[in-house]
Design a protein around this motif. Structure first.
Motif, PDB file in Angstrom:
ATOM      1  N   ASN A 158      40.614  34.655  46.332  1.00 53.72           N
ATOM      2  CA  ASN A 158      41.118  36.018  46.499  1.00 53.72           C
ATOM      3  C   ASN A 158      40.231  36.904  47.359  1.00 53.72           C
ATOM      4  N   LEU A 159      39.015  36.475  47.644  1.00 58.85           N
ATOM      5  CA  LEU A 159      38.121  37.317  48.431  1.00 58.85           C
ATOM      6  C   LEU A 159      38.563  37.432  49.876  1.00 58.85           C
ATOM      7  N   GLN A 197      42.741  47.344  45.277  1.00 57.27           N
ATOM      8  CA  GLN A 197      41.721  47.686  44.275  1.00 57.27           C
ATOM      9  C   GLN A 197      40.426  48.201  44.913  1.00 57.27           C
ATOM     10  N   ASN A 212      29.671  33.973  46.166  1.00 56.57           N
ATOM     11  CA  ASN A 212      30.530  34.790  45.328  1.00 56.57           C
ATOM     12  C   ASN A 212      31.713  33.902  44.969  1.00 56.57           C
ATOM     13  N   HIS A 256      33.622  32.173  36.296  1.00 60.14           N
ATOM     14  CA  HIS A 256      33.812  32.221  34.840  1.00 60.14           C
ATOM     15  C   HIS A 256      34.478  30.980  34.266  1.00 60.14           C
ATOM     16  N   HIS A 311      28.175  39.225  42.950  1.00 60.66           N
ATOM     17  CA  HIS A 311      29.472  39.832  42.609  1.00 60.66           C
ATOM     18  C   HIS A 311      29.484  41.246  43.164  1.00 60.66           C
ATOM     19  N   SER A 323      31.525  43.603  42.149  1.00 65.31           N
ATOM     20  CA  SER A 323      31.646  44.497  40.985  1.00 65.31           C
ATOM     21  C   SER A 323      30.574  44.167  39.953  1.00 65.31           C
ATOM     22  N   ARG A 333      34.814  38.177  31.986  1.00 63.32           N
ATOM     23  CA  ARG A 333      33.988  38.155  33.201  1.00 63.32           C
ATOM     24  C   ARG A 333      32.487  38.207  32.892  1.00 63.32           C
TER      25      ARG A 333
HETATM   26  O1  LIG Z   1      32.994  41.261  41.627  1.00 66.86           O
HETATM   27  C1  LIG Z   1      33.152  40.189  42.262  1.00 66.86           C
HETATM   28  O2  LIG Z   1      32.752  39.988  43.432  1.00 66.86           O
HETATM   29  C2  LIG Z   1      33.935  39.044  41.609  1.00 66.86           C
HETATM   30  O3  LIG Z   1      33.226  37.827  41.842  1.00 66.86           O
HETATM   31  C3  LIG Z   1      35.252  38.981  42.271  1.00 66.86           C
HETATM   32  C4  LIG Z   1      36.422  38.806  41.586  1.00 66.86           C
HETATM   33  C5  LIG Z   1      37.730  39.027  42.241  1.00 66.86           C
HETATM   34  C6  LIG Z   1      38.892  39.004  41.496  1.00 66.86           C
HETATM   35  C7  LIG Z   1      40.102  39.256  42.082  1.00 66.86           C
HETATM   36  C8  LIG Z   1      40.187  39.594  43.414  1.00 66.86           C
HETATM   37  C9  LIG Z   1      39.037  39.639  44.121  1.00 66.86           C
HETATM   38  S1  LIG Z   1      38.992  40.048  45.800  1.00 66.86           S
HETATM   39  C10 LIG Z   1      40.353  41.114  45.957  1.00 66.86           C
HETATM   40  C11 LIG Z   1      40.201  42.463  45.680  1.00 66.86           C
HETATM   41  C12 LIG Z   1      41.265  43.304  45.832  1.00 66.86           C
HETATM   42  C13 LIG Z   1      42.495  42.830  46.225  1.00 66.86           C
HETATM   43  C14 LIG Z   1      42.650  41.471  46.476  1.00 66.86           C
HETATM   44  C15 LIG Z   1      41.577  40.598  46.327  1.00 66.86           C
HETATM   45  C16 LIG Z   1      37.808  39.353  43.560  1.00 66.86           C
HETATM   46  C17 LIG Z   1      36.454  38.485  40.140  1.00 66.86           C
HETATM   47  O4  LIG Z   1      37.298  37.342  39.871  1.00 66.86           O
HETATM   48  C18 LIG Z   1      35.074  38.227  39.576  1.00 66.86           C
HETATM   49  O5  LIG Z   1      35.163  38.314  38.147  1.00 66.86           O
HETATM   50  C19 LIG Z   1      34.076  39.223  40.117  1.00 66.86           C
END
Ligand SMILES: O=C(O)[C@]1(O)C=C(c2cccc(Sc3ccccc3)c2)[C@@H](O)[C@H](O)C1
Length: 147
Positions: free
Chosen positions: A12-13, A20, A75, A81, A101, A103, A112
């Protein structure tokens, strides 16, 4: 051969900066990687970057780094998790790494709060936003003794 760092971003990164923003900010993954490359040049490091939404692909990329990479910044996203496989790959290649991370996972949902990576990492960065990547790059450079 300059010291080599591998930056891995997990699931998702690739969508960073699109949703968000209150949690992950507005910086895109492309921005993060571009900034890291600039920093690598300034630090006389070689940087490789990798992003995947697939656990096995991340495991494969970690294997590929064996004997080629001096430090990993990862990351792992949600796989932080859940993934014993990524943990085992990092242990297996014996490359020092920092878990990052964007966040502060410890202020978020309980699921988390546990990481399969933290106890085998050199260090963990959480909650500094995308500046955490900059901090991790600087730490990695110092750790491996780059200029
Ligand atoms: O805070 C982080 O970098 C983390 O590794 C990142 C995560 C994460 C979760 C969902 C989406 C994304 S990136 C993203 C953000 C906004 C919209 C679409 C994707 C990161 C989490 O799964 C983790 O618990 C925390």
């Amino acid at each position: 051969m300059p010291p080599s760092i591998l930056l891995i971003n997990g699931p998702n990164l690739n969508l960073l900066g699109t949703r968000q923003p209150e949690i992950y900010g507005t910086t895109t993954l492309a921005d993060i990687e571009s900034e890291a490359h600039k920093q690598a040049d300034q630090l006389s490091l070689t940087l490789s970057t990798f992003q995947s939404n697939h656990e096995g692909a991340i495991v494969d990329r970690i294997h590929e780094a064996r004997k080629k990479v001096d430090f990993i910044i990862i990351n792992a996203g949600a796989y932080t998790h859940t993934s014993v496989a990524i943990r085992d790959a990092l242990s297996g290649v014996e490359i020092p790494f920092v878990e990052i991370h964007i966040s502060n996972v410890h202020k978020r949902e309980p699921f988390r709060h546990h990481s399969y990576l933290s106890d085998i990492a050199v260090g963990v960065v959480a909650g500094l936003g995308t500046f955490g990547y900059t901090v991790s790059m600087q730490f990695a450079a110092n750790y491996i003794g780059a200029k």
